[in-house]
Design a protein around this motif. Structure first.
Motif, short mmCIF file in Angstrom:
data_model
loop_
_atom_site.label_atom_id
_atom_site.label_comp_id
_atom_site.label_asym_id
_atom_site.label_seq_id
_atom_site.Cartn_x
_atom_site.Cartn_y
_atom_site.Cartn_z
N SER A 31 75.16 -95.87 -42.38
CA SER A 31 76.07 -96.85 -42.95
C SER A 31 76.52 -96.33 -44.30
O SER A 31 75.68 -95.93 -45.13
CB SER A 31 75.37 -98.20 -43.11
OG SER A 31 76.26 -99.16 -43.62
N ASN A 34 82.63 -96.26 -45.77
CA ASN A 34 83.73 -96.44 -44.82
C ASN A 34 83.26 -96.89 -43.44
O ASN A 34 83.94 -96.66 -42.45
CB ASN A 34 84.55 -95.14 -44.71
CG ASN A 34 85.25 -94.83 -46.01
OD1 ASN A 34 85.89 -95.70 -46.59
ND2 ASN A 34 85.11 -93.62 -46.49
N GLY A 35 82.09 -97.53 -43.39
CA GLY A 35 81.63 -98.06 -42.11
C GLY A 35 80.31 -97.47 -41.67
O GLY A 35 79.56 -96.90 -42.47
N ARG A 135 89.62 -92.97 -36.71
CA ARG A 135 89.04 -92.41 -37.94
C ARG A 135 89.65 -91.06 -38.30
O ARG A 135 89.75 -90.71 -39.47
CB ARG A 135 87.53 -92.27 -37.81
CG ARG A 135 86.83 -93.61 -37.87
CD ARG A 135 85.37 -93.43 -38.08
NE ARG A 135 84.69 -94.71 -38.22
CZ ARG A 135 83.37 -94.83 -38.26
NH1 ARG A 135 82.61 -93.75 -38.17
NH2 ARG A 135 82.82 -96.01 -38.41
#
Length: 144
Positions: A31, A34-35, A135
Motif C-alpha cells: 500500500s 497511489n494505491g 496504471r
C-alpha cells in the motif's frame, strides 16, 4: 599560483571528469501513495549509467522487465521475490517493469533513461489487462 588559477584548474578538472552515477531507491509496497500494490515512485528519469535499487519494502514483491518494454539490446531483469535488486541502465530508452506476483493487480513502473525514445511506440503498444493499462497510461503520458 594564484587562488583564481587554482580555482579555474579545479573547475576545469571537475568538468573533464565523468559525472558520478546516481542510485535511486524504488520501494515495492503493498500500500502506497497511489494505491495498493505499487512501486514508489512508479516513474523515474535517469541518466545512462544510473541505477535503481528496487527495495521489497513489503514482502512478496520482485521486479521483472515487461516484454516489449525495453530498448533493443537491454538486459532482461527478473529478481527473486523478496530480494533487493540493483539495476544499472546503460541504454537510453523507455523501460517497463512489473512485480510478477502482482502484475494483474497493476503493479508496474516506468523508467526513462537519457533523451532517446526510439522504443516509446513499441512500449505503448504492449497490451496489459484493464487495471494494469489504467496504471501504465499515465506513466507513459509523462514520457516527453
Amino acid at each position: 599560483m594564484t587562488i583564481f588559477r587554482v580555482f579555474a584548474a579545479t573547475v576545469a578538472l571537475a568538468a573533464a571528469l565523468p559525472a558520478a552515477a546516481d542510485e535511486i531507491p524504488v520501494k515495492m509496497l503493498n500500500s502506497g501513495p497511489n494505491g495498493m500494490m505499487v512501486f514508489d515512485p512508479a516513474f523515474v528519469r535517469l541518466k545512462p549509467g544510473d541505477s535503481i535499487k528496487f527495495l521489497p519494502t513489503d514482502k512478496g514483491h520482485n521486479v521483472e522487465t515487461i516484454k516489449g518494454m525495453a530498448p533493443d539490446g537491454a538486459d532482461y531483469v527478473k529478481s527473486t521475490v523478496g530480494q533487493e535488486a540493483v539495476v544499472t541502465f546503460e541504454r537510453e530508452g523507455v523501460y517497463g517493469f512489473k512485480c510478477s506476483p502482482h502484475y494483474l493487480m497493476g503493479m508496474v513502473a516506468l523508467v526513462v533513461v537519457g533523451d532517446k525514445r526510439d522504443n516509446l511506440e513499441a512500449a505503448k503498444s504492449v497490451q496489459h489487462n484493464k487495471l494494469t493499462q489504467k496504471r501504465m497510461e499515465p506513466l507513459l503520458a509523462q514520457v516527453q
